[in-house]
Structure formats: C-alpha cells, structure tokens
Design a protein around this motif. Structure first.
Motif, PDB file in Angstrom:
ATOM      1  N   VAL A   1       0.810  -1.230   0.000  1.00  0.00           N
ATOM      2  CA  VAL A   1       0.000   0.000   0.000  1.00  0.00           C
ATOM      3  C   VAL A   1       0.844   1.281   0.000  1.00  0.00           C
ATOM      4  CG1 VAL A   1      -2.065  -1.090   0.931  1.00  0.00           C
ATOM      5  CG2 VAL A   1      -0.417  -0.175   2.522  1.00  0.00           C
ATOM      6  N   ARG A   2       1.744   1.375  -0.956  1.00  0.00           N
ATOM      7  CA  ARG A   2       2.589   2.569  -1.092  1.00  0.00           C
ATOM      8  C   ARG A   2       2.275   3.369  -2.354  1.00  0.00           C
ATOM      9  NH1 ARG A   2       4.488  -0.246   3.549  1.00  0.00           N
ATOM     10  NH2 ARG A   2       6.127   0.998   4.538  1.00  0.00           N
ATOM     11  N   ALA A   3       1.223   3.037  -3.091  1.00  0.00           N
ATOM     12  CA  ALA A   3       0.910   3.755  -4.314  1.00  0.00           C
ATOM     13  C   ALA A   3       0.390   5.152  -4.009  1.00  0.00           C
ATOM     14  CB  ALA A   3      -0.116   2.990  -5.138  1.00  0.00           C
ATOM     15  N   ALA A   4       0.545   6.049  -4.983  1.00  0.00           N
ATOM     16  CA  ALA A   4       0.031   7.410  -4.855  1.00  0.00           C
ATOM     17  C   ALA A   4      -1.438   7.456  -5.248  1.00  0.00           C
ATOM     18  CB  ALA A   4       0.860   8.347  -5.728  1.00  0.00           C
ATOM     19  N   ALA A   5      -2.046   8.609  -5.033  1.00  0.00           N
ATOM     20  CA  ALA A   5      -3.444   8.797  -5.424  1.00  0.00           C
ATOM     21  C   ALA A   5      -3.625   8.448  -6.893  1.00  0.00           C
ATOM     22  CB  ALA A   5      -3.861  10.240  -5.166  1.00  0.00           C
TER      23      ALA A   5
ATOM     24  N   GLY B   1      -3.903   5.397  -7.904  1.00  0.00           N
ATOM     25  CA  GLY B   1      -3.306   4.094  -8.149  1.00  0.00           C
ATOM     26  C   GLY B   1      -1.995   4.165  -8.909  1.00  0.00           C
ATOM     27  N   LEU B   2      -1.233   5.246  -8.702  1.00  0.00           N
ATOM     28  CA  LEU B   2       0.007   5.444  -9.446  1.00  0.00           C
ATOM     29  C   LEU B   2       1.205   4.865  -8.694  1.00  0.00           C
ATOM     30  CD1 LEU B   2      -0.433   9.147 -10.617  1.00  0.00           C
ATOM     31  CD2 LEU B   2      -1.142   7.045 -11.783  1.00  0.00           C
ATOM     32  N   ALA B   3       2.069   4.163  -9.426  1.00  0.00           N
ATOM     33  CA  ALA B   3       3.347   3.736  -8.866  1.00  0.00           C
ATOM     34  C   ALA B   3       4.220   4.967  -8.605  1.00  0.00           C
ATOM     35  CB  ALA B   3       4.040   2.779  -9.822  1.00  0.00           C
ATOM     36  N   THR B   4       5.172   4.820  -7.692  1.00  0.00           N
ATOM     37  CA  THR B   4       5.966   5.959  -7.230  1.00  0.00           C
ATOM     38  C   THR B   4       7.467   5.686  -7.361  1.00  0.00           C
ATOM     39  OG1 THR B   4       6.170   5.126  -4.976  1.00  0.00           O
ATOM     40  CG2 THR B   4       4.177   6.415  -5.498  1.00  0.00           C
ATOM     41  N   PRO B   5       8.295   6.730  -7.239  1.00  0.00           N
ATOM     42  CA  PRO B   5       9.741   6.515  -7.228  1.00  0.00           C
ATOM     43  C   PRO B   5      10.190   5.585  -6.100  1.00  0.00           C
ATOM     44  CG  PRO B   5       9.267   8.815  -7.679  1.00  0.00           C
ATOM     45  CD  PRO B   5       7.953   8.177  -7.328  1.00  0.00           C
ATOM     46  N   SER B   6       9.531   5.644  -4.959  1.00  0.00           N
ATOM     47  CA  SER B   6       9.900   4.729  -3.867  1.00  0.00           C
ATOM     48  C   SER B   6       9.637   3.283  -4.254  1.00  0.00           C
ATOM     49  CB  SER B   6       9.115   5.078  -2.593  1.00  0.00           C
ATOM     50  OG  SER B   6       9.557   6.291  -2.038  1.00  0.00           O
ATOM     51  N   MET B   7       8.556   3.034  -4.996  1.00  0.00           N
ATOM     52  CA  MET B   7       8.283   1.679  -5.458  1.00  0.00           C
ATOM     53  C   MET B   7       9.351   1.223  -6.451  1.00  0.00           C
ATOM     54  SD  MET B   7       4.126   2.084  -5.750  1.00  0.00           S
ATOM     55  CE  MET B   7       3.835   0.566  -6.661  1.00  0.00           C
ATOM     56  N   ALA B   8       9.823   2.122  -7.282  1.00  0.00           N
ATOM     57  CA  ALA B   8      10.907   1.780  -8.206  1.00  0.00           C
ATOM     58  C   ALA B   8      12.159   1.378  -7.437  1.00  0.00           C
ATOM     59  CB  ALA B   8      11.198   2.954  -9.127  1.00  0.00           C
ATOM     60  N   ALA B   9      12.474   2.135  -6.395  1.00  0.00           N
ATOM     61  CA  ALA B   9      13.662   1.821  -5.589  1.00  0.00           C
ATOM     62  C   ALA B   9      13.489   0.492  -4.852  1.00  0.00           C
ATOM     63  CB  ALA B   9      13.925   2.948  -4.594  1.00  0.00           C
ATOM     64  N   TYR B  10      12.298   0.250  -4.329  1.00  0.00           N
ATOM     65  CA  TYR B  10      12.013  -0.973  -3.575  1.00  0.00           C
ATOM     66  C   TYR B  10      12.226  -2.212  -4.431  1.00  0.00           C
ATOM     67  CZ  TYR B  10       8.849  -4.378  -1.235  1.00  0.00           C
ATOM     68  OH  TYR B  10       8.284  -5.484  -0.651  1.00  0.00           O
ATOM     69  N   TYR B  11      11.640  -2.218  -5.617  1.00  0.00           N
ATOM     70  CA  TYR B  11      11.789  -3.396  -6.468  1.00  0.00           C
ATOM     71  C   TYR B  11      13.197  -3.498  -7.043  1.00  0.00           C
ATOM     72  CZ  TYR B  11       6.816  -4.350  -6.062  1.00  0.00           C
ATOM     73  OH  TYR B  11       5.577  -4.674  -5.564  1.00  0.00           O
TER      74      TYR B  11
ATOM     75  N   TRP C   1       4.254   3.184 -13.987  1.00  0.00           N
ATOM     76  CA  TRP C   1       4.959   1.911 -13.806  1.00  0.00           C
ATOM     77  C   TRP C   1       6.254   1.842 -14.612  1.00  0.00           C
ATOM     78  CZ3 TRP C   1       4.730  -1.468 -10.146  1.00  0.00           C
ATOM     79  CH2 TRP C   1       3.539  -1.738  -9.468  1.00  0.00           C
ATOM     80  N   ARG C   2       6.371   2.612 -15.681  1.00  0.00           N
ATOM     81  CA  ARG C   2       7.549   2.467 -16.549  1.00  0.00           C
ATOM     82  C   ARG C   2       8.874   2.717 -15.819  1.00  0.00           C
ATOM     83  NH1 ARG C   2       4.351   5.207 -21.288  1.00  0.00           N
ATOM     84  NH2 ARG C   2       3.477   3.335 -22.306  1.00  0.00           N
ATOM     85  N   PRO C   3       8.977   3.719 -14.944  1.00  0.00           N
ATOM     86  CA  PRO C   3      10.239   3.867 -14.204  1.00  0.00           C
ATOM     87  C   PRO C   3      10.520   2.695 -13.261  1.00  0.00           C
ATOM     88  CG  PRO C   3       8.980   5.917 -14.156  1.00  0.00           C
ATOM     89  CD  PRO C   3       8.078   4.872 -14.705  1.00  0.00           C
ATOM     90  N   VAL C   4       9.472   2.018 -12.790  1.00  0.00           N
ATOM     91  CA  VAL C   4       9.658   0.864 -11.909  1.00  0.00           C
ATOM     92  C   VAL C   4      10.281  -0.288 -12.699  1.00  0.00           C
ATOM     93  CG1 VAL C   4       8.533  -0.795 -10.379  1.00  0.00           C
ATOM     94  CG2 VAL C   4       7.679   1.563 -10.508  1.00  0.00           C
TER      95      VAL C   4
ATOM     96  N   TYR D   1      10.337   0.113   4.367  1.00  0.00           N
ATOM     97  CA  TYR D   1      10.127  -0.141   2.944  1.00  0.00           C
ATOM     98  C   TYR D   1      11.461  -0.051   2.209  1.00  0.00           C
ATOM     99  CZ  TYR D   1       7.559   0.073  -1.539  1.00  0.00           C
ATOM    100  OH  TYR D   1       7.057  -0.180  -2.796  1.00  0.00           O
ATOM    101  N   LEU D   2      12.113   1.079   2.356  1.00  0.00           N
ATOM    102  CA  LEU D   2      13.421   1.275   1.726  1.00  0.00           C
ATOM    103  C   LEU D   2      14.559   1.318   2.738  1.00  0.00           C
ATOM    104  CD1 LEU D   2      12.569   4.063  -0.886  1.00  0.00           C
ATOM    105  CD2 LEU D   2      12.507   1.578  -1.173  1.00  0.00           C
ATOM    106  N   THR D   3      14.254   1.088   4.015  1.00  0.00           N
ATOM    107  CA  THR D   3      15.246   1.325   5.063  1.00  0.00           C
ATOM    108  C   THR D   3      15.952   0.056   5.545  1.00  0.00           C
ATOM    109  OG1 THR D   3      13.397   1.298   6.650  1.00  0.00           O
ATOM    110  CG2 THR D   3      14.187   3.441   5.899  1.00  0.00           C
ATOM    111  N   TYR D   4      15.698  -1.089   4.910  1.00  0.00           N
ATOM    112  CA  TYR D   4      16.417  -2.311   5.279  1.00  0.00           C
ATOM    113  C   TYR D   4      17.687  -2.403   4.429  1.00  0.00           C
ATOM    114  CZ  TYR D   4      12.189  -3.876   7.697  1.00  0.00           C
ATOM    115  OH  TYR D   4      11.123  -3.980   8.542  1.00  0.00           O
ATOM    116  N   PRO D   5      18.859  -2.436   5.067  1.00  0.00           N
ATOM    117  CA  PRO D   5      20.108  -2.467   4.302  1.00  0.00           C
ATOM    118  C   PRO D   5      20.502  -3.873   3.866  1.00  0.00           C
ATOM    119  CG  PRO D   5      20.626  -2.398   6.631  1.00  0.00           C
ATOM    120  CD  PRO D   5      19.114  -2.344   6.523  1.00  0.00           C
TER     121      PRO D   5
END
Length: 357
Positions: free
Chosen positions: A27-31, A33-43, A81-84, A347-351
């Motif tokens: 549940v990290r999508a933007a309003a 239903g848009l994927a985000t830069p954080s989702m790109a980094a996560y995957y 989604w394309r940047p992801v 989300y992005l904070t696990y090394p």
C-alpha cells in the motif's frame, strides 16, 4: 540435484536462480493508483531475485481491494509503472505484475462502487478502507452476461503491463479474491454456467487465463492458486478434484507457470505438482502464517519437484536475500508494524548485509 541457486529457463527468459520474490501488498501507491519513485527503488533493491512478482495490481476501479494499491487500467498508471520496470531491468532483474481483482473483498469507501462477486455473499471479517477497517459489505452478484467482462479485465490489464515494461503477468487466483471466489463452494452459489459443478466453478479462472494468454502470450502469463486456502471466509469442499480439473484445463494453454501456496496438505500439493506439466513455483509456507520460508523449506520443495521457490516476508527486510541464501547469512526479521503504514520506513530502510572486520 537441483539447488536454489541454479539457473532456470522460464518462457523466453533465463533466470539466474530459482528464487522468486512473492507478491506482497505494501500500500505505497500514490493517489489514482500510481506507482511511485519509492516503489521503483524498492523493487530495484530486490532485482537479484530470479523473478519478481509485484504486489497485486487492480485491473479496474471496481477490482480495487485495498486503498493505496496500484492499478493498470489508465494511461497514467502505465506511465507511472515504466520507471519501476526500467529500474528493475537496469539492475539486471525481471518482473511480472500480479493482476488482482478483489471481487467482494472491497468497499464503497475505497472505490465509490459497490463490490461485485459470484454471489451476494459477503466476505468474512473486515476489509481495509481509507477510514480504517470496516465490515465486508454484501457484493452485488454478477449477471451471467457480465462475467466475461471481468474475466477480460485481466487481459486488458496484462496488455497495459507489457506496455509498462513488465516481462509478464501473474493472475491472482488465490487468497479469496475474485478468481478464488468463483472456485469456492460457499462464495459461489450460482446455478448458471459459472457455478455448481467443478467444471462450472473453474470456468472463470480458465477464461481469464485464456484471454490473458491470447492478449500477451502464454509464455508471459502465470497464475497463483491457494488450494483450500481459508482467506476471507472462502471454503472449498473438493480440493483435489477441483484443482486437478483446473490444472488440466490450464495445461492446454501452455502458461508460463502455476504458483501454488502451501494452503492444504502436502500430499495434495505433491499430487498437484504431478498433475501440472509445466513450471511450478511453490510458496512453501502459509502466507501470513506463523512460519516463514527459509532455505530448508525451499530445499524441501525443490526435492519434491518444484522448479522455483517464492519467498514473501523474507524479502521485506532482506533486499539481498539471494546473497544471504547463497552464503548462509542470517535473515533479518521484518517489522510488521510497517507492512502497510505507508512511507519509506520499513520499505526502503532495510540495508544489505554489512560485513565487519
């Protein structure tokens, strides 16, 4: 002997290992239903997996189950989604989008629409809404003529997924969502061609898979199933017969894979492995159950004939999971409080593993 770190040929792709990142709602999508830069980094952080299967992506607004989830039914969502997918590919990875129609597991407070389902039978328990958990509403039972439209929504989302750069799609046929509802013996009380007999109850799943395979190619189409899974009050009274029949029909389509969850007895699951002639991804432990998948569970299922092994919660806190499995490094437990809270913490904070002198 097959090992977790051996390569594998899946459709037109060569996977460097047999580790699959299982789909997990975050549940990290933007309003919108848009994927985000954080989702790109996560995957991208997890791109060393042989294959990534994303969180569930709704194929339509009425198919949205939870707030904060991404979609693949508008041009804006495709563009987001394309940047992801580009980030995953830049890191050497491969990704399938999981197409998830929530069916009755939804709420008007989330979508503005009354949920639909095979029958007017509500899910058990509370569903997530923007205002917090609320009792699952009674869905509107689909008319017979409407059912193909919802089967087709998986194919339409799949086309958009390929346009967004995904390598393929996985239909979410598990865990009490729409395909699972049609398979069920208590959520599906229909008396038309989509209900009653095993042949009729598997029809929706087969039609959705066939339409998707036709739209994007069978080699780009997988499906996830949870035989006997009790999610959202789902019951199935004839698990071996039901799933053997379903796999026989899906085998005609030459799908890329079937992704099974360990939601019934191992004896039944092994029989289903034998019944399925194609690639099998196995999720070795009950999703959100007390046990988490580790190397021993993976090796056990490889020995039983699985081709690929999916890891869920282990991937939340261990972006370098493949390397940890390769070298026997300890796995970090995830903070459950951050699973669905939004933001980058948890989300992005696990090394990755930090070696010390």
């Amino acid at each position: 002997m097959t090992t977790l770190l051996d390569g594998y040929r899946l459709g037109g792709m060569t996977l460097p290992n047999r580790v699959v990142m299982a789909p997990m709602t975050r549940v990290r999508a933007a309003a919108g239903g848009l994927a985000t830069p954080s989702m790109a980094a996560y995957y991208a952080q997890r791109a060393t997996a042989g294959l990534i299967v994303t969180e569930g992506v709704q194929p339509s607004l009425i198919g949205q189950s939870n707030p904060g989830t991404p979609g693949l039914h508008t041009d804006e969502q495709v563009a987001a989604w394309r940047p992801v997918t580009a980030a995953v590919h830049a890191n050497g990875g491969r990704a399938f989008a999981q197409i998830m129609h929530g069916g009755r597991v939804s709420h008007p407070a989330t979508t503005g629409l009354r949920p639909i389902g095979p029958s007017a039978v509500p899910a058990t328990g509370e569903v997530f809404t923007p205002d917090g958990p609320r009792p699952a509403p009674t869905p509107r039972a689909l008319e017979t003529a409407e059912v193909p439209e919802h089967a087709r929504s998986y194919a339409e989302a799949a086309r958009r997924a390929i346009d967004a750069g995904f390598d393929g799609v996985e239909l979410h046929g598990a865990n009490g969502y729409l395909i699972s509802q049609f398979l069920s013996s208590n959520a599906n009380l229909r008396t038309d061609r989509y209900g009653g007999s095993v042949t009729n109850r598997i029809r929706f799943a087969v039609e959705a898979a066939a339409m998707t395979a036709e739209a994007v190619g069978a080699a780009r189409t997988g499906i996830r199933l949870s035989p006997g899974g009790p999610f959202w009050g789902i019951e199935e009274t004839d698990i071996p017969e039901l799933y053997t029949a379903l796999l026989a029909e899906l085998a005609r389509l030459n799908l890329a894979y079937v992704h099974l969850e360990a939601t019934t007895d191992e004896e039944v699951l092994v029989a289903l492995r034998r019944a399925w002639p194609g690639t099998l991804i196995m999720n070795p432990v009950l999703p959100l159950g007390p046990k988490r998948t580790g190397r021993s569970e993976a090796d056990h299922w490889l020995a039983l004939g699985a081709d690929l092994i999916s890891f869920g919660r282990a991937y939340i806190a261990n972006p370098d999971l493949v390397e940890r499995l390769r070298t026997g490094l300890p796995l970090v437990p995830a903070d459950e409080a951050t699973y669905f809270q939004g933001g980058d913490t948890g989300y992005l904070t696990y090394p990755t593993y930090q070696h010390t002198a």
